[in-house]
Design a protein around this motif. Structure first.
Motif: not given
Length: 222
Positions: A156-161, A188-194, A197-208
């Motif tokens: 499953h997801m790890s520190m590598a991902e 990378l697309a698989r990781i962003e489906q979590e 992770v998607a929540n952080l993407v949304g937050e960063e897109d809003h701010e940056l």
């Protein structure tokens, strides 16, 4: 629990994701070591982020913090699997934090976003070109050879991902795209489906999003 830093740093982003993965509540205390140098020096002897403050103890370095989180909150583990799997996870975490960060963070993100977009300074286009045409393709080719066709490095997801995605996210902000590297792109697309992770993407897109650069597709080894 207080995390000092900003998600604009791939190392801070890495710990934000690790905390989210484990479902740990924390307070993010913004700290930009490029701007707030004196405060950063007070928090960390090398003036770096992240710093995790727990019960008046300061835990420094993203890898040290990750191991602390696994010691303190073992489920779900950031380093799952048998000894061989954990060794591979640790190696890819190291590769992300050294070789990839030196190129993606130290050259592309630093030149194109930090200097060019945020500080309005001149960009070293020669350094960017050398990185994109010579150094980064070799580093990415090696990485792609280490990745699984499906799933993650462990069960499953790890520190590598988390580590790899964190630095690749900085590259994405700087315009970096990997259509010539389908294994990496799918990984990378698989990781962003979590969802976390998607929540952080949304937050960063809003701010940056105002600082993001136009897409540039990374070529292959010449």
């Amino acid at each position: 629990m207080i995390l000092h830093g900003s998600s604009i740093s791939p190392f801070v982003r890495k710990i934000m994701l690790a905390l989210a993965y484990k479902g740990i509540t924390y307070e993010l205390q913004p700290l930009n070591p490029y701007v707030e140098k004196e405060l950063a020096q007070k928090r960390h002897p090398l003036g770096k982020v992240p710093v995790l403050e727990v019960d008046q103890h300061s835990i420094m370095d993203s890898t040290v913090i990750a191991h602390f989180l696994d010691d303190q909150y073992p489920v779900p583990p950031l380093y799952p699997g048998d000894a061989i799997t954990r060794a591979k996870i640790r190696w890819l975490e190291e590769y992300a934090g050294t070789r990839l960060t030196s190129l993606i963070g130290g050259v592309l993100f630093y030149q194109k976003i930090l200097r060019g977009k945020m500080l309005g300074k001149e960009v070293d286009e020669e350094a960017v070109e050398q990185c994109l045409e010579h150094h980064l393709p070799r580093a990415i080719q090696y990485l792609e050879e280490q990745l699984p066709e499906q799933g993650y490095i462990g069960d499953h997801m790890s520190m590598a991902e988390i580590s790899l995605w964190s630095v690749m996210r900085s590259g994405w902000m700087a315009g970096l795209r990997f259509s010539h590297y389908p294994m990496l792109e799918n990984y990378l697309a698989r990781i962003e489906q979590e969802p976390w992770v998607a929540n952080l993407v949304g937050e960063e897109d809003h701010e940056l999003s105002g600082f993001y650069c136009p897409p540039v597709v990374l070529g292959t080894i010449k």
